[in-house]
Motif scaffolding. Structure first.
Motif, PDB file in Angstrom:
ATOM      1  N   ILE A 120       2.044   8.130   4.066  1.00  0.00           N
ATOM      2  CA  ILE A 120       1.252   8.518   5.067  1.00  0.00           C
ATOM      3  C   ILE A 120       2.632   8.224   6.218  1.00  0.00           C
ATOM      4  N   HIS A 153      -7.528   7.035   6.485  1.00  0.00           N
ATOM      5  CA  HIS A 153      -7.300   5.577   5.198  1.00  0.00           C
ATOM      6  C   HIS A 153      -7.814   4.249   5.482  1.00  0.00           C
ATOM      7  N   ARG A 182     -11.144   3.183   5.372  1.00  0.00           N
ATOM      8  CA  ARG A 182     -11.775   3.108   3.245  1.00  0.00           C
ATOM      9  C   ARG A 182     -10.921   2.224   3.140  1.00  0.00           C
ATOM     10  N   HIS A 183      -9.716   1.911   3.558  1.00  0.00           N
ATOM     11  CA  HIS A 183      -9.393   0.363   3.164  1.00  0.00           C
ATOM     12  C   HIS A 183      -9.204  -0.437   3.707  1.00  0.00           C
ATOM     13  N   GLN A 185       0.612   4.158  -0.938  1.00  0.00           N
ATOM     14  CA  GLN A 185      -0.472   5.206   0.078  1.00  0.00           C
ATOM     15  C   GLN A 185       0.266   5.735   1.410  1.00  0.00           C
ATOM     16  N   LEU A 186       0.293   4.107   1.809  1.00  0.00           N
ATOM     17  CA  LEU A 186       0.058   3.769   3.452  1.00  0.00           C
ATOM     18  C   LEU A 186       0.956   4.268   3.913  1.00  0.00           C
ATOM     19  N   ASP A 242       0.365  -1.496  -0.209  1.00  0.00           N
ATOM     20  CA  ASP A 242      -0.032  -0.280  -0.038  1.00  0.00           C
ATOM     21  C   ASP A 242       1.152   1.338   0.288  1.00  0.00           C
ATOM     22  N   ILE A 297      -5.532  11.604   8.484  1.00  0.00           N
ATOM     23  CA  ILE A 297      -5.020  11.200   6.804  1.00  0.00           C
ATOM     24  C   ILE A 297      -4.800   9.741   6.936  1.00  0.00           C
TER      25      ILE A 297
END
Length: 295
Positions: free
Chosen positions: A145, A174, A177-178, A141-142, A139, A170
């Motif tokens: 962050i 996240h 959502r995932h 994006q994770l 992941d 944030i």
């Protein structure tokens, strides 16, 4: 908190991993961040249920690891950017094969109360979803962050509480959502600030610009939750509270550079930056020039 549940403060001790850096002394709200050095030798650990949600981001060399859940063994080669996510209340078993290499995982522990606050402020019923156990998922994006949070940890909180709290929100959104059973998107807020509330918050920021302001402090001015405040502020102003504060600090510094003979380091502290280098970094980002060039 159940007595048989493991607290995040014990996590690195249970894994017997030397601690490299920790946020324990930094008073971050609802989040604990630690980076450890994983031993090159074989290790095995059986953890009782955690009292907090635990996220581990893999950093460093590829590592062969075995995890047991639902009485079955799951093997994986963890690569940079892979993550492990264990929801609160779930036990886990870990085994790392002897590989002769080390890695430096980043542990992030999140309090269930924080998750509940963010969920409720995002118009979600925290009783209608559960987090999902995740093992070895890539992941990016994770990972990004996590790297921003790690950079702030290494700088000893140079950007201030507002920045950390923004990153934490944030991260939580996240995960919601995932990594949860949530099936519908997070609802947008229909409510808005009244003009009086917005002006009260802005006036407070300008009055206490030299403080290390937090979301909780700003939200208390208008008597709403910190997460809800951040969402409504961005909705009305077009930027986050943290970015607004940074811009106001730079504007105030620009004025003081032209109107006073104070040293740049003194100006930096008076407008709320942690150091002259922090002022210079943000000043150049927003104006294209350094404070010295402006003076």
């Amino acid at each position: 908190m159940a007595s048989n549940q493991l607290n995040s403060l014990e996590l690195s001790q249970r894994f017997n991993k030397p601690l490299m850096i920790s946020s324990r002394q930094m008073s971050w709200n609802g989040i604990l961040v630690e980076q450890c050095q994983s031993p090159a030798s074989t290790y095995e650990a059986e953890l009782p249920a955690l009292s907090e949600h635990w996220l581990s981001l893999h950093l460093g060399n590829p590592t062969h690891i075995i995890q047991k859940r639902d009485d079955r063994l799951h093997e994986s080669i963890l690569q940079e950017g892979d993550n492990l996510f264990i929801p609160a209340g779930q036990p886990s078993y870990w085994c790392q094969d002897k590989s002769g290499i080390t890695c430096t995982p980043l542990f992030i522990c999140l309090k269930p109360e924080l998750i509940q606050q963010v969920a409720e402020a995002s118009d979600m019923d925290s009783r209608r979803f559960e987090f999902i156990h995740c093992f070895g998922q890539q992941d990016l994006q994770l990972h990004q962050i996590g790297m921003l949070i790690l950079a702030e940890l290494r700088s000893h909180g140079m950007m201030g509480k507002l920045y950390v709290e923004s990153l934490t929100q944030i991260l939580v959104i996240h995960l919601l959502r995932h990594y949860s059973t949530l099936t519908r998107p997070i609802a947008s807020q229909d409510s808005r600030f009244t003009r009086i509330q917005l002006q009260q918050a802005i006036d407070y920021i300008h009055t206490y610009l030299n403080r290390d302001l937090s979301l909780a402090e700003l939200a208390s001015v208008v008597n709403i939750s910190p997460t809800y405040f951040a969402s409504l502020f961005k909705q009305e102003m077009g930027i986050s509270p943290h970015q607004y504060v940074i811009r106001q600090r730079v504007e105030q510094a620009k004025l003081m550079l032209s109107k006073t003979d104070l040293a740049i380091a003194d100006i930096a502290l008076q407008v709320g930056f942690s150091s002259q280098s922090h002022l210079t970094q943000q000043f150049k980002r927003l104006t294209g020039m350094t404070p010295k060039q402006v003076r």
